[in-house]
Design a protein around this motif. Structure first.
Motif, PDB file in Angstrom:
ATOM      1  N   MET A  89      14.802 -36.490  -2.304  1.00  0.00           N
ATOM      2  CA  MET A  89      15.670 -35.652  -3.117  1.00  0.00           C
ATOM      3  C   MET A  89      16.311 -36.484  -4.216  1.00  0.00           C
ATOM      4  N   ASN A  90      16.458 -35.902  -5.385  1.00  0.00           N
ATOM      5  CA  ASN A  90      17.204 -36.559  -6.447  1.00  0.00           C
ATOM      6  C   ASN A  90      18.181 -35.553  -7.047  1.00  0.00           C
ATOM      7  N   VAL A  91      18.905 -35.978  -8.058  1.00  0.00           N
ATOM      8  CA  VAL A  91      19.944 -35.089  -8.600  1.00  0.00           C
ATOM      9  C   VAL A  91      19.345 -33.859  -9.280  1.00  0.00           C
ATOM     10  N   TYR A  94      18.672 -31.478  -6.220  1.00  0.00           N
ATOM     11  CA  TYR A  94      19.737 -31.505  -5.204  1.00  0.00           C
ATOM     12  C   TYR A  94      19.880 -30.122  -4.605  1.00  0.00           C
ATOM     13  N   ASN A  95      19.774 -30.045  -3.275  1.00  0.00           N
ATOM     14  CA  ASN A  95      19.625 -28.739  -2.644  1.00  0.00           C
ATOM     15  C   ASN A  95      20.319 -28.734  -1.298  1.00  0.00           C
TER      16      ASN A  95
END
Length: 246
Positions: A89-91, A94-95
């Motif tokens: 995940m990255n910004v 984002y979840n």
């Protein structure tokens, strides 16, 4: 400690480390309770093997699986709480759904099983809880924040339980693998140093439980690297992490 004539619970038993543990322990003359969301992938069978569909994020399924195990074998002696998930995940992606699933499996799934196991363990004043955390529990690694946080929570929780349960002779073991080839790590696009086959990881874990180690961590180079990274001042770590990301 020996596995012989013991009843051993393994969650997440249909793939990766869990599957390798099941195969290894099937040779130890013990009774196995194998739990997985994907029961069709549980290949082992026999009179001493109970296969159960169990999503560890659903308390009612954990309760049902525990009751089925007790009905079949009378008790559980050793619980290897191995279920785990992770999302890169990255910004940009984002979840919160990633967070909910990650913490539900890696942390709450362990809590739900311990909640069922403890009353009997306390009454009998014996039992082993072996929870699978990760060497990634020491820092917030870029792209793996939810995973690292969930494993850090598991490690701290197990540490607290180890202290509390000592007077009851209930053993708590924290298992902290490095990179192991599993369906989860197969999705990683970055280089994974000292990547280990699940069969080798299972062998180390089984041997560590037999020796009643408090913490089972491997492989050694990754353990040393993890300790070094963990000791870095926050500013230094963040500077280096940003450079690696770039």
């Amino acid at each position: 400690m020996t596995f012989e004539n013991k009843t051993v619970l393994i969650t997440g038993a249909s793939s990766g480390i869990g599957k390798a543990l099941a195969e290894s322990l099937s040779l130890k003359n013990c009774r196995l309770v194998l739990c997985s969301r994907n029961i069709d992938r549980l290949d082992l069978s026999g009179e001493k093997i109970l296969k159960l569909k169990c999503d560890v994020t659903k308390k009612e399924e954990v309760n049902a699986a525990y009751n089925a195990a007790i009905e079949k074998f009378g008790k559980i002696d050793i619980a290897i709480l191995n279920s785990g998930v992770g999302h890169r995940m990255n910004v940009e992606n984002y979840n919160s759904q990633f967070a909910e699933e990650t913490f539900s499996v890696n942390q709450l799934g362990m809590v739900y099983w311990i909640e069922k196991l403890l009353p009997d363990f306390l009454k009998r004043r014996e039992g082993v809880i072996a929870g699978v955390s990760s060497l990634a529990d020491n820092r917030g690694f870029s792209g793996s924040g939810f995973y690292c946080a969930s494993k850090a929570a598991a490690t701290i929780m197990l540490e607290g339980l180890r202290v509390e349960l000592k007077p009851y002779s209930v053993k708590v073991i924290t298992i902290k693998p490095g990179f192991v080839r599993t369906p989860m790590t197969d999705k990683n696009e970055f280089k994974m140093p000292f990547l280990m086959k699940p069969e080798k990881a299972a062998k180390i874990i089984v041997k560590g439980i037999e020796k009643e180690k408090r913490i089972i961590q491997f492989p050694l180079p990754t353990v040393l690297m993890s300790k070094f990274v963990g000791m870095l001042p926050s500013g230094v770590y963040e500077f280096l992490a940003a450079k690696i990301k770039t």
